[in-house]
Design a protein around this motif. Structure first.
Motif, PDB file in Angstrom:
ATOM      1  N   GLY A  46       0.785  -1.224   0.000  1.00 36.67           N
ATOM      2  CA  GLY A  46       0.000   0.000   0.000  1.00 36.67           C
ATOM      3  C   GLY A  46       0.818   1.275   0.000  1.00 36.67           C
ATOM      4  O   GLY A  46       0.304   2.334   0.315  1.00 36.67           O
ATOM      5  N   PHE A  47       2.111   1.189  -0.340  1.00 35.61           N
ATOM      6  CA  PHE A  47       2.951   2.378  -0.404  1.00 35.61           C
ATOM      7  C   PHE A  47       2.954   2.953  -1.817  1.00 35.61           C
ATOM      8  O   PHE A  47       2.856   2.228  -2.795  1.00 35.61           O
ATOM      9  CB  PHE A  47       4.395   2.045   0.000  1.00 35.61           C
ATOM     10  CG  PHE A  47       4.600   1.939   1.484  1.00 35.61           C
ATOM     11  CD1 PHE A  47       5.013   3.032   2.227  1.00 35.61           C
ATOM     12  CD2 PHE A  47       4.377   0.743   2.138  1.00 35.61           C
ATOM     13  CE1 PHE A  47       5.197   2.941   3.592  1.00 35.61           C
ATOM     14  CE2 PHE A  47       4.560   0.634   3.509  1.00 35.61           C
ATOM     15  CZ  PHE A  47       4.977   1.735   4.239  1.00 35.61           C
ATOM     16  N   LEU A  48       3.063   4.266  -1.896  1.00 42.57           N
ATOM     17  CA  LEU A  48       3.067   4.987  -3.165  1.00 42.57           C
ATOM     18  C   LEU A  48       4.339   5.821  -3.248  1.00 42.57           C
ATOM     19  O   LEU A  48       4.655   6.571  -2.323  1.00 42.57           O
ATOM     20  CB  LEU A  48       1.841   5.902  -3.209  1.00 42.57           C
ATOM     21  CG  LEU A  48       1.684   6.839  -4.380  1.00 42.57           C
ATOM     22  CD1 LEU A  48       1.458   6.057  -5.659  1.00 42.57           C
ATOM     23  CD2 LEU A  48       0.506   7.772  -4.145  1.00 42.57           C
ATOM     24  N   ASP A  49       5.098   5.687  -4.342  1.00 41.51           N
ATOM     25  CA  ASP A  49       6.308   6.489  -4.539  1.00 41.51           C
ATOM     26  C   ASP A  49       5.917   7.948  -4.706  1.00 41.51           C
ATOM     27  O   ASP A  49       5.119   8.283  -5.584  1.00 41.51           O
ATOM     28  CB  ASP A  49       7.075   6.031  -5.780  1.00 41.51           C
ATOM     29  CG  ASP A  49       7.632   4.623  -5.644  1.00 41.51           C
ATOM     30  OD1 ASP A  49       7.656   4.100  -4.512  1.00 41.51           O
ATOM     31  OD2 ASP A  49       8.046   4.053  -6.664  1.00 41.51           O
ATOM     32  N   ILE A  50       6.495   8.824  -3.872  1.00 43.85           N
ATOM     33  CA  ILE A  50       6.105  10.238  -3.906  1.00 43.85           C
ATOM     34  C   ILE A  50       7.287  11.185  -4.139  1.00 43.85           C
ATOM     35  O   ILE A  50       7.077  12.356  -4.382  1.00 43.85           O
ATOM     36  CB  ILE A  50       5.368  10.658  -2.615  1.00 43.85           C
ATOM     37  CG1 ILE A  50       6.181  10.329  -1.345  1.00 43.85           C
ATOM     38  CG2 ILE A  50       4.014   9.993  -2.545  1.00 43.85           C
ATOM     39  CD1 ILE A  50       7.128  11.397  -0.949  1.00 43.85           C
TER      40      ILE A  50
ATOM     41  N   ALA B 272       2.744  12.478   6.397  1.00 43.15           N
ATOM     42  CA  ALA B 272       3.127  11.064   6.489  1.00 43.15           C
ATOM     43  C   ALA B 272       3.647  10.723   7.881  1.00 43.15           C
ATOM     44  O   ALA B 272       4.382  11.494   8.488  1.00 43.15           O
ATOM     45  CB  ALA B 272       4.180  10.742   5.434  1.00 43.15           C
ATOM     46  N   LYS B 273       3.244   9.562   8.376  1.00 43.53           N
ATOM     47  CA  LYS B 273       3.705   9.091   9.684  1.00 43.53           C
ATOM     48  C   LYS B 273       4.911   8.174   9.551  1.00 43.53           C
ATOM     49  O   LYS B 273       5.646   7.946  10.504  1.00 43.53           O
ATOM     50  CB  LYS B 273       2.565   8.368  10.390  1.00 43.53           C
ATOM     51  CG  LYS B 273       1.401   9.285  10.734  1.00 43.53           C
ATOM     52  CD  LYS B 273       0.273   8.480  11.363  1.00 43.53           C
ATOM     53  CE  LYS B 273      -0.895   9.349  11.723  1.00 43.53           C
ATOM     54  NZ  LYS B 273      -1.733   9.721  10.637  1.00 43.53           N
ATOM     55  N   ALA B 274       5.094   7.617   8.354  1.00 40.40           N
ATOM     56  CA  ALA B 274       6.232   6.729   8.082  1.00 40.40           C
ATOM     57  C   ALA B 274       6.651   6.901   6.634  1.00 40.40           C
ATOM     58  O   ALA B 274       5.819   7.172   5.770  1.00 40.40           O
ATOM     59  CB  ALA B 274       5.857   5.279   8.354  1.00 40.40           C
ATOM     60  N   LEU B 275       7.948   6.747   6.387  1.00 35.21           N
ATOM     61  CA  LEU B 275       8.475   6.797   5.033  1.00 35.21           C
ATOM     62  C   LEU B 275       9.162   5.472   4.727  1.00 35.21           C
ATOM     63  O   LEU B 275       9.901   4.948   5.553  1.00 35.21           O
ATOM     64  CB  LEU B 275       9.512   7.916   4.883  1.00 35.21           C
ATOM     65  CG  LEU B 275       9.064   9.347   5.133  1.00 35.21           C
ATOM     66  CD1 LEU B 275      10.239  10.296   4.902  1.00 35.21           C
ATOM     67  CD2 LEU B 275       7.893   9.720   4.248  1.00 35.21           C
TER      68      LEU B 275
ATOM     69  N   VAL C   2       5.148   6.626   0.643  1.00 29.75           N
ATOM     70  CA  VAL C   2       4.283   6.781   1.816  1.00 29.75           C
ATOM     71  C   VAL C   2       3.062   5.886   1.624  1.00 29.75           C
ATOM     72  O   VAL C   2       2.733   5.490   0.504  1.00 29.75           O
ATOM     73  CB  VAL C   2       3.827   8.248   2.036  1.00 29.75           C
ATOM     74  CG1 VAL C   2       5.009   9.151   2.286  1.00 29.75           C
ATOM     75  CG2 VAL C   2       3.003   8.755   0.883  1.00 29.75           C
ATOM     76  N   ARG C   3       2.405   5.590   2.729  1.00 27.59           N
ATOM     77  CA  ARG C   3       1.177   4.799   2.636  1.00 27.59           C
ATOM     78  C   ARG C   3       0.107   5.627   1.918  1.00 27.59           C
ATOM     79  O   ARG C   3      -0.064   6.801   2.203  1.00 27.59           O
ATOM     80  CB  ARG C   3       0.668   4.420   4.019  1.00 27.59           C
ATOM     81  CG  ARG C   3       1.521   3.395   4.691  1.00 27.59           C
ATOM     82  CD  ARG C   3       0.781   2.807   5.899  1.00 27.59           C
ATOM     83  NE  ARG C   3       1.594   1.792   6.509  1.00 27.59           N
ATOM     84  CZ  ARG C   3       1.725   0.548   6.042  1.00 27.59           C
ATOM     85  NH1 ARG C   3       1.089   0.186   4.957  1.00 27.59           N
ATOM     86  NH2 ARG C   3       2.490  -0.329   6.649  1.00 27.59           N
ATOM     87  N   HIS C   4      -0.575   5.000   0.990  1.00 27.10           N
ATOM     88  CA  HIS C   4      -1.607   5.674   0.206  1.00 27.10           C
ATOM     89  C   HIS C   4      -2.657   6.295   1.108  1.00 27.10           C
ATOM     90  O   HIS C   4      -3.116   7.410   0.873  1.00 27.10           O
ATOM     91  CB  HIS C   4      -2.239   4.685  -0.775  1.00 27.10           C
ATOM     92  CG  HIS C   4      -3.171   5.320  -1.746  1.00 27.10           C
ATOM     93  ND1 HIS C   4      -4.504   5.487  -1.490  1.00 27.10           N
ATOM     94  CD2 HIS C   4      -2.961   5.849  -2.970  1.00 27.10           C
ATOM     95  CE1 HIS C   4      -5.086   6.078  -2.512  1.00 27.10           C
ATOM     96  NE2 HIS C   4      -4.171   6.310  -3.435  1.00 27.10           N
TER      97      HIS C   4
END
Length: 194
Positions: free
Chosen positions: A5-9, A37-40, A111-113
Motif C-alpha cells: 500500500g505504499f506509493l512512490d512520492i 506522512a507518519k512513516a516513510l 508513503v502509505r496511500h
C-alpha cells in the motif's frame, strides 16, 4: 503502488542540518501533501561503507554482509516534518547523524496511500487513475490507463487502446471531461488525430 500500500512520492535529494534530517523532493513538485506522512519507506540510496548498516535495515548479502546495497528497503517512523524551500524535510526515528543519513541520499521515498491528504473533486492521484477505463463522451471504450507520465507543460495519461497500442492523452480539462477514480472511469474528448 506496492503490495503493502505504499506509493512512490519523491526522492531524497540531500541532507538538512547536522542531525540527520533528509530533504525530499516530491515528484509532484509540491511537498505539502507528503508532510502528513507518519512513516516513510526508502528504497535504494547510496550503498553504505563496509561494516555499516542502517538502523532497521538488514545487512545485504550482495556486498559480503556489510552495509547496504542499492535497492535496500527500510521503513522509518517520521519524528518531525517541515517544508524548506521546495522540499519536505524529515527527521526519522533512528537516523540522528549525518553519517546515518548519508546512505539515504538518492533513495526513492514512498508513503502509505491512506496517509495522503484528500484532494479537491477535480484532482486525482496518478496512481488512482491507473487501471481506469477511458471512454469517449458517447460511452465508447477508448482504452485503459496503464501509466501517467510527466510532461514539460502538462502530464499525460498513457492509454492502452483495444488494439494494444499506447496513446498519450494530455491531462488538461479540454480533453479530460471527468475522472472518477472511485468508479474506475475516465471520460475523455481526445484531441483531433489522437
Amino acid at each position: 503502488m506496492t503490495p503493502e500500500g505504499f506509493l512512490d512520492i519523491g526522492r531524497v535529494v540531500g541532507l538538512h542540518g547536522v542531525r540527520g534530517k533528509v530533504k525530499v523532493a516530491a515528484f509532484s513538485g509540491d511537498p505539502e501533501g507528503v508532510l502528513a506522512a507518519k512513516a516513510l519507506r526508502l528504497t535504494g540510496g547510496r550503498p553504505t561503507p563496509v561494516g555499516n548498516a542502517l538502523p532497521g535495515v538488514p545487512r545485504s548479502r550482495k556486498n559480503g554482509g556489510h552495509g547496504t546495497a542499492p535497492g535496500t528497503v527500510g521503513t522509518y517512523e517520521v519524528v518531525t516534518a517541515q517544508r524548506a524551500g521546495g522540499c519536505a524535510v524529515f527527521a526519522l526515528k533512528g537516523i540522528d547523524t549525518v553519517e546515518a543519513a548519508e546512505p539515504l541520499v538518492k533513495a526513492v521515498v514512498s508513503v502509505r496511500h491512506d496517509e495522503l491528504p484528500s484532494l479537491p473533486e477535480d484532482e486525482f492521484y496518478w496512481i488512482d487513475a491507473i487501471g481506469c477505463s477511458v471512454l469517449d463522451e458517447a460511452g465508447a471504450t477508448l482504452g485503459e490507463v496503464v501509466a501517467v507520465e510527466p510532461g514539460a507543460a502538462y502530464d499525460f495519461l498513457v492509454v492502452r487502446r483495444p488494439g494494444g497500442e499506447d496513446a498519450y492523452l494530455p491531462v488538461v480539462a479540454a480533453f479530460l471531461r471527468k475522472v472518477d477514480t472511485a468508479a474506475r472511469r475516465v471520460v475523455a474528448s481526445p484531441p483531433e488525430g489522437w
